[in-house]
Design a protein around this motif. Structure first.
Motif, PDB file in Angstrom:
ATOM      1  N   LEU A   6      56.752 -64.070  65.249  1.00 42.81           N
ATOM      2  CA  LEU A   6      58.177 -63.768  65.170  1.00 42.81           C
ATOM      3  C   LEU A   6      58.973 -65.034  64.880  1.00 42.81           C
ATOM      4  O   LEU A   6      59.877 -65.033  64.037  1.00 42.81           O
ATOM      5  CB  LEU A   6      58.662 -63.124  66.469  1.00 42.81           C
ATOM      6  N   ILE A   7      58.631 -66.125  65.541  1.00 47.26           N
ATOM      7  CA  ILE A   7      59.306 -67.404  65.318  1.00 47.26           C
ATOM      8  C   ILE A   7      59.130 -67.843  63.869  1.00 47.26           C
ATOM      9  O   ILE A   7      60.086 -68.281  63.214  1.00 47.26           O
ATOM     10  CB  ILE A   7      58.783 -68.470  66.303  1.00 47.26           C
ATOM     11  N   GLU A   8      57.920 -67.735  63.347  1.00 43.15           N
ATOM     12  CA  GLU A   8      57.671 -68.104  61.952  1.00 43.15           C
ATOM     13  C   GLU A   8      58.484 -67.252  60.992  1.00 43.15           C
ATOM     14  O   GLU A   8      59.032 -67.751  60.007  1.00 43.15           O
ATOM     15  CB  GLU A   8      56.177 -67.982  61.643  1.00 43.15           C
ATOM     16  N   GLU A   9      58.582 -65.953  61.276  1.00 40.71           N
ATOM     17  CA  GLU A   9      59.343 -65.043  60.413  1.00 40.71           C
ATOM     18  C   GLU A   9      60.832 -65.375  60.455  1.00 40.71           C
ATOM     19  O   GLU A   9      61.501 -65.368  59.422  1.00 40.71           O
ATOM     20  CB  GLU A   9      59.104 -63.589  60.834  1.00 40.71           C
ATOM     21  N   VAL A  10      61.355 -65.679  61.644  1.00 36.32           N
ATOM     22  CA  VAL A  10      62.766 -66.049  61.768  1.00 36.32           C
ATOM     23  C   VAL A  10      63.031 -67.346  61.012  1.00 36.32           C
ATOM     24  O   VAL A  10      64.027 -67.470  60.294  1.00 36.32           O
ATOM     25  CB  VAL A  10      63.175 -66.183  63.257  1.00 36.32           C
ATOM     26  N   LYS A  12      61.385 -68.549  58.451  1.00 33.76           N
ATOM     27  CA  LYS A  12      61.258 -68.294  57.019  1.00 33.76           C
ATOM     28  C   LYS A  12      62.471 -67.556  56.455  1.00 33.76           C
ATOM     29  O   LYS A  12      63.013 -67.929  55.428  1.00 33.76           O
ATOM     30  CB  LYS A  12      59.989 -67.459  56.770  1.00 33.76           C
ATOM     31  N   SER A  13      62.912 -66.520  57.158  1.00 32.73           N
ATOM     32  CA  SER A  13      63.997 -65.692  56.614  1.00 32.73           C
ATOM     33  C   SER A  13      65.383 -66.289  56.819  1.00 32.73           C
ATOM     34  O   SER A  13      66.303 -65.958  56.082  1.00 32.73           O
ATOM     35  CB  SER A  13      63.942 -64.290  57.229  1.00 32.73           C
ATOM     36  N   SER A  14      65.539 -67.185  57.791  1.00 35.45           N
ATOM     37  CA  SER A  14      66.869 -67.736  58.074  1.00 35.45           C
ATOM     38  C   SER A  14      67.088 -69.124  57.499  1.00 35.45           C
ATOM     39  O   SER A  14      68.224 -69.587  57.436  1.00 35.45           O
ATOM     40  CB  SER A  14      67.093 -67.801  59.582  1.00 35.45           C
ATOM     41  N   GLY A  15      66.001 -69.793  57.139  1.00 32.61           N
ATOM     42  CA  GLY A  15      66.129 -71.162  56.655  1.00 32.61           C
ATOM     43  C   GLY A  15      66.180 -72.177  57.786  1.00 32.61           C
ATOM     44  O   GLY A  15      66.360 -73.365  57.546  1.00 32.61           O
ATOM     45  N   PHE A  16      66.045 -71.717  59.041  1.00 38.63           N
ATOM     46  CA  PHE A  16      65.995 -72.628  60.184  1.00 38.63           C
ATOM     47  C   PHE A  16      64.682 -73.380  60.175  1.00 38.63           C
ATOM     48  O   PHE A  16      63.680 -72.899  59.629  1.00 38.63           O
ATOM     49  CB  PHE A  16      66.074 -71.868  61.509  1.00 38.63           C
ATOM     50  N   SER A  17      64.670 -74.526  60.833  1.00 41.66           N
ATOM     51  CA  SER A  17      63.393 -75.195  61.057  1.00 41.66           C
ATOM     52  C   SER A  17      62.640 -74.367  62.091  1.00 41.66           C
ATOM     53  O   SER A  17      63.235 -73.561  62.816  1.00 41.66           O
ATOM     54  CB  SER A  17      63.622 -76.612  61.594  1.00 41.66           C
ATOM     55  N   LYS A  18      61.339 -74.562  62.156  1.00 41.74           N
ATOM     56  CA  LYS A  18      60.541 -73.798  63.111  1.00 41.74           C
ATOM     57  C   LYS A  18      60.990 -74.092  64.543  1.00 41.74           C
ATOM     58  O   LYS A  18      61.031 -73.194  65.384  1.00 41.74           O
ATOM     59  CB  LYS A  18      59.061 -74.122  62.933  1.00 41.74           C
ATOM     60  N   LYS A  19      61.369 -75.336  64.802  1.00 39.60           N
ATOM     61  CA  LYS A  19      61.815 -75.720  66.137  1.00 39.60           C
ATOM     62  C   LYS A  19      63.115 -74.999  66.504  1.00 39.60           C
ATOM     63  O   LYS A  19      63.251 -74.484  67.620  1.00 39.60           O
ATOM     64  CB  LYS A  19      62.024 -77.229  66.193  1.00 39.60           C
ATOM     65  N   ASN A  20      64.071 -74.928  65.577  1.00 39.01           N
ATOM     66  CA  ASN A  20      65.322 -74.222  65.841  1.00 39.01           C
ATOM     67  C   ASN A  20      65.113 -72.713  65.955  1.00 39.01           C
ATOM     68  O   ASN A  20      65.765 -72.050  66.756  1.00 39.01           O
ATOM     69  CB  ASN A  20      66.363 -74.534  64.768  1.00 39.01           C
ATOM     70  N   ALA A  21      64.218 -72.172  65.152  1.00 36.80           N
ATOM     71  CA  ALA A  21      63.910 -70.742  65.234  1.00 36.80           C
ATOM     72  C   ALA A  21      63.283 -70.420  66.587  1.00 36.80           C
ATOM     73  O   ALA A  21      63.600 -69.398  67.196  1.00 36.80           O
ATOM     74  CB  ALA A  21      62.972 -70.339  64.103  1.00 36.80           C
ATOM     75  N   GLU A  22      62.418 -71.318  67.070  1.00 39.68           N
ATOM     76  CA  GLU A  22      61.795 -71.111  68.387  1.00 39.68           C
ATOM     77  C   GLU A  22      62.859 -71.118  69.486  1.00 39.68           C
ATOM     78  O   GLU A  22      62.839 -70.283  70.389  1.00 39.68           O
ATOM     79  CB  GLU A  22      60.756 -72.188  68.668  1.00 39.68           C
TER      80      GLU A  22
END
Length: 90
Positions: A6-10, A12-22
């Protein structure tokens, strides 16, 4: 899908870094968790509703021994799917 996916998908789709998506995913889940602990209902329009219901004490059966045991009263989380989610699945 697990939390990491879910974090990876967020990300990818939002343009956030993985750390910010997490951080975002963790904060959303923690907010839902805390609201439910306080007895509040969480409603995400189109997705669904999370709430807590009380369950009365009842008799159950031990899987291992087969004997009857009393299950204590408690609270259980409940999710009800929203109309948009239901329509998307059918």
């Amino acid at each position: 899908m697990n939390k990491e996916q879910l974090i990876e998908e967020v990300a990818k789709s939002s343009g956030f870094s993985k750390k910010n998506a997490e951080k975002a995913v963790t904060h959303v889940l923690d907010s839902i968790f805390e609201a439910l602990k306080q007895g509040e209902e969480v409603q995400l329009v189109g997705f669904g509703r999370f709430n807590v219901r009380s369950r009365e004490a009842r008799m159950g059966r031990s899987r291992r021994t087969g004997e009857e045991v009393e299950l204590p009263a408690g609270k259980v989380p409940v999710f009800t799917a929203g109309v948009t989610l239901k329509k998307a699945l059918n």
